[in-house]
Design an enzyme around this catalytic site. Structure first.
Site, PDB file in Angstrom:
ATOM      1  N   TYR A 159       0.841  -1.201   0.000  1.00 42.79           N
ATOM      2  CA  TYR A 159       0.000   0.000   0.000  1.00 42.79           C
ATOM      3  C   TYR A 159       0.872   1.245   0.000  1.00 42.79           C
ATOM      4  CZ  TYR A 159      -3.866   3.112   1.242  1.00 42.79           C
ATOM      5  OH  TYR A 159      -4.796   4.121   1.239  1.00 42.79           O
ATOM      6  N   HIS A 199       1.396   4.141  -3.046  1.00 44.22           N
ATOM      7  CA  HIS A 199       1.155   5.561  -2.822  1.00 44.22           C
ATOM      8  C   HIS A 199       2.432   6.392  -2.976  1.00 44.22           C
ATOM      9  CE1 HIS A 199      -2.811   4.341  -1.530  1.00 44.22           C
ATOM     10  NE2 HIS A 199      -3.162   5.621  -1.658  1.00 44.22           N
ATOM     11  N   TYR A 223      -3.803  16.045   1.696  1.00 43.28           N
ATOM     12  CA  TYR A 223      -4.412  14.721   1.765  1.00 43.28           C
ATOM     13  C   TYR A 223      -3.445  13.778   2.453  1.00 43.28           C
ATOM     14  CZ  TYR A 223      -7.051  10.707  -0.237  1.00 43.28           C
ATOM     15  OH  TYR A 223      -7.789   9.585  -0.437  1.00 43.28           O
ATOM     16  N   TRP A 243      -7.292   3.618 -10.782  1.00 39.19           N
ATOM     17  CA  TRP A 243      -6.597   3.555  -9.489  1.00 39.19           C
ATOM     18  C   TRP A 243      -7.310   2.591  -8.552  1.00 39.19           C
ATOM     19  CZ3 TRP A 243      -2.003   4.737  -7.602  1.00 39.19           C
ATOM     20  CH2 TRP A 243      -1.828   4.752  -6.220  1.00 39.19           C
ATOM     21  N   TRP A 244      -8.622   2.698  -8.496  1.00 36.97           N
ATOM     22  CA  TRP A 244      -9.380   1.803  -7.620  1.00 36.97           C
ATOM     23  C   TRP A 244      -9.158   0.346  -8.014  1.00 36.97           C
ATOM     24  CZ3 TRP A 244     -14.617   4.840  -7.879  1.00 36.97           C
ATOM     25  CH2 TRP A 244     -14.537   5.950  -7.037  1.00 36.97           C
TER      26      TRP A 244
END
Length: 104
Positions: free
Chosen positions: A18, A22, A41, A76-77
């Site tokens: 993860y 990112h 963010y 992306w999802w």
């Protein structure tokens, strides 16, 4: 500026992947988020539960509702779907959180 918070669920033993994904976030996704009025963010991980906690600033939270219609967001999802809980449309299972305290 509005603060928006939400939580998601990472699958066990997927922290490094993860973080890696990112760290290598696609420039076109960053551009889309910024064009939508998103800034500052952050996503935090509770390693005891694998819960992800996201918080961002948005100029207009209503504009966030348009993100699912963008191709880069959908890609992306799908890319992230193998390491976190996702809905049938590949969007992450995301639970909105109500702000109950803020100290500027």
């Amino acid at each position: 500026m509005y603060r928006v918070a939400f939580k998601m669920q990472l699958f066990a033993n997927k922290k490094e992947e993860y973080k890696k994904r990112h760290d290598e976030i696609w420039p076109e996704l960053v551009l889309l988020l910024k064009e939508t009025g998103i800034s500052e963010y952050s996503i935090f991980l509770d390693e005891t539960t694998n819960s992800l906690f996201g918080v961002l600033k948005a100029e207009d939270p209503a504009l966030l509702n348009d993100l699912p219609s963008h191709e880069v967001m959908q890609k992306w999802w799908k890319y992230m779907g193998d390491i976190m809980e996702s809905n049938r449309d590949n969007s992450p299972v995301s639970i909105s959180m109500e702000e109950v305290f803020y100290m500027p």
